[in-house]
Design a protein around this motif. Structure first.
Motif, PDB file in Angstrom:
ATOM      1  N   MET A   1      -9.060   8.424  -0.077  1.00  0.00           N
ATOM      2  CA  MET A   1      -8.742   7.347  -1.004  1.00  0.00           C
ATOM      3  C   MET A   1      -7.652   7.823  -1.954  1.00  0.00           C
ATOM      4  O   MET A   1      -7.754   8.916  -2.517  1.00  0.00           O
ATOM      5  CB  MET A   1      -9.987   6.923  -1.789  1.00  0.00           C
ATOM      6  N   ASP A   2      -6.629   7.012  -2.128  1.00  0.00           N
ATOM      7  CA  ASP A   2      -5.510   7.372  -2.995  1.00  0.00           C
ATOM      8  C   ASP A   2      -5.895   7.078  -4.445  1.00  0.00           C
ATOM      9  O   ASP A   2      -5.866   5.929  -4.890  1.00  0.00           O
ATOM     10  CB  ASP A   2      -4.267   6.575  -2.593  1.00  0.00           C
TER      11      ASP A   2
ATOM     12  N   LYS B   1     -11.538  -4.044  -5.853  1.00  0.00           N
ATOM     13  CA  LYS B   1     -11.727  -3.151  -4.716  1.00  0.00           C
ATOM     14  C   LYS B   1     -10.436  -3.022  -3.908  1.00  0.00           C
ATOM     15  O   LYS B   1      -9.553  -3.886  -3.966  1.00  0.00           O
ATOM     16  CB  LYS B   1     -12.862  -3.636  -3.815  1.00  0.00           C
ATOM     17  N   GLY B   2     -10.358  -1.951  -3.166  1.00  0.00           N
ATOM     18  CA  GLY B   2      -9.163  -1.694  -2.383  1.00  0.00           C
ATOM     19  C   GLY B   2      -9.050  -2.586  -1.164  1.00  0.00           C
ATOM     20  O   GLY B   2     -10.046  -3.004  -0.583  1.00  0.00           O
ATOM     21  N   ASN B   3      -7.823  -2.882  -0.798  1.00  0.00           N
ATOM     22  CA  ASN B   3      -7.519  -3.645   0.415  1.00  0.00           C
ATOM     23  C   ASN B   3      -6.481  -2.863   1.212  1.00  0.00           C
ATOM     24  O   ASN B   3      -5.320  -2.774   0.816  1.00  0.00           O
ATOM     25  CB  ASN B   3      -6.988  -5.034   0.058  1.00  0.00           C
ATOM     26  N   ARG B   4      -6.913  -2.280   2.335  1.00  0.00           N
ATOM     27  CA  ARG B   4      -6.041  -1.420   3.136  1.00  0.00           C
ATOM     28  C   ARG B   4      -5.147  -2.191   4.095  1.00  0.00           C
ATOM     29  O   ARG B   4      -4.352  -1.596   4.804  1.00  0.00           O
ATOM     30  CB  ARG B   4      -6.898  -0.441   3.945  1.00  0.00           C
TER      31      ARG B   4
ATOM     32  N   ALA C   1      -3.903   2.759   3.625  1.00  0.00           N
ATOM     33  CA  ALA C   1      -5.021   3.313   4.386  1.00  0.00           C
ATOM     34  C   ALA C   1      -4.704   4.763   4.687  1.00  0.00           C
ATOM     35  O   ALA C   1      -3.638   5.078   5.198  1.00  0.00           O
ATOM     36  CB  ALA C   1      -5.209   2.527   5.683  1.00  0.00           C
ATOM     37  N   ILE C   2      -5.606   5.665   4.352  1.00  0.00           N
ATOM     38  CA  ILE C   2      -5.397   7.096   4.585  1.00  0.00           C
ATOM     39  C   ILE C   2      -6.363   7.543   5.667  1.00  0.00           C
ATOM     40  O   ILE C   2      -7.575   7.590   5.445  1.00  0.00           O
ATOM     41  CB  ILE C   2      -5.612   7.911   3.301  1.00  0.00           C
ATOM     42  N   TYR C   3      -5.826   7.859   6.839  1.00  0.00           N
ATOM     43  CA  TYR C   3      -6.670   8.308   7.948  1.00  0.00           C
ATOM     44  C   TYR C   3      -6.035   9.508   8.612  1.00  0.00           C
ATOM     45  O   TYR C   3      -4.844   9.521   8.896  1.00  0.00           O
ATOM     46  CB  TYR C   3      -6.872   7.194   8.989  1.00  0.00           C
TER      47      TYR C   3
END
Length: 340
Positions: free
Chosen positions: A122-123, A143-146, A231-233
């Motif tokens: 998560m950034d 909330k986050g939205n990727r 999105a961090i994957y």
């Protein structure tokens, strides 16, 4: 885990700059909750990225085989932030650990609680974007939205991306938050005044936690603001297999959807949407079941069904379907949404 003096000094410089840029956040007691399980390599790095206006970081050890590296965290954490370590007696899952963190945050008088995962996916530079709508009173949850950052989204595995898109639609219909996307994103901020209204016993302990929280927030008419973020994957493998998701969530989503419809349209209120459902569902089901029954019957005697029978079936299905569509439209229009 050991950090060099140069690394610590660099972090110190960043903290000073952050303090100057974010003075208005210090008037709020902002608490971060991190459920922890086997994230030994990432947790200290996550804590080091937290801004200095975070009052307390609560890390909940969900009976992890590899314990929390407390010494490394205490070495790297911002001196203005207080670390708090909790431990579950048994493994409860991300939801169970998060709930324990929420309870502690409310107990110490937090104004806003931010939930962050321990795996450094998560950034945390987007924490101000999560806090902004809550402080400006435009929302009570952010909330986050990727799914808004296409470049970062391309890094997400294709199967996971498709699965998340489909699952997001099902969750939106089940929870009633039609205007919010990426409901499974676990990076969010919430006001404790809303948390206090939630029955934690009704929140799921494991993968269904975020969805069950949305379902409870719906009945409080909580306004949720989506915050676009990347999105961090990496190459990590999720313990939830893609093929399991339809089986794990389908029954729970069905229960959530039915409970919401019954409570919202027949127990807590009765409105035009209730009328649409009251007539639309029986008409559609009658047309469908009666049509199948008649088709089987006349096929068995090798003759055509009477025109009147066909008309009854057709009109029932069409009219029922139209009323159901009207009910869906009403549900979407009246979904809780944040102020612009």
């Amino acid at each position: 885990m050991h950090y060099s003096n140069e690394r610590i000094n660099n972090i110190g410089i960043q903290m000073v700059k952050s303090s100057r840029d974010n003075q208005h956040y210090f008037s709020y007691k902002i608490v971060v909750v991190i459920p922890y399980f086997n994230a030994f390599k990432e947790i200290a790095r996550v804590v080091s990225k937290l801004p200095d206006y975070i009052h307390t970081v609560i890390i909940v050890d969900d009976k992890s085989p590899i314990p929390i590296p407390k010494a490394a965290i205490e070495q790297i954490i911002n001196p203005k932030t207080t670390p708090c370590f909790l431990e579950n007696d048994i493994n409860l899952g991300v939801g169970g650990a998060t709930k324990k963190g929420f309870e502690k945050a409310m107990a110490i008088g937090a104004d806003i609680v931010i939930k962050v995962d321990a795996d450094d996916q998560m950034d945390l530079n987007y924490i101000p974007e999560l806090l902004s709508p809550l402080i400006s009173q435009n929302a009570t949850v952010a909330k986050g939205n990727r799914f808004k950052d296409m470049k970062a989204l391309q890094k997400m595995p294709v199967i996971r991306r498709i699965g998340n898109l489909g699952l997001s639609f099902l969750i939106k219909s089940a929870t009633g938050y039609w205007h919010n996307f990426d409901p499974t994103n676990g990076f969010f901020a919430i006001k404790t005044e809303v948390l206090k209204k939630i029955e934690f016993s009704k929140l799921a302990n494991r993968y269904y936690f975020e969805t069950s929280l949305l379902a409870q927030l719906y009945f409080e008419k909580a306004k949720i603001k989506d915050v676009p973020m990347p999105a961090i994957y990496g190459d990590e493998k999720s313990s939830m297999k893609i093929w399991q998701m339809p089986f794990v969530f389908s029954l729970q989503l069905s229960k959530t959807f039915i409970k919401r419809i019954v409570k919202e349209y027949f127990l807590y209120d009765f409105n035009i949407g209730s009328v649409y459902l009251l007539f639309g569902v029986p008409l559609f089901m009658f047309g469908l079941i009666f049509g199948i029954w008649e088709w089987i019957y006349y096929a068995s005697i090798n003759t055509f069904a009477p025109t009147g029978t066909i008309m009854i079936v057709t009109l029932s299905i069409i009219l029922g379907f139209q009323l159901i569509l009207q009910a869906i439209q009403y549900d979407i229009i009246n979904a809780p949404k944040s102020s612009r």
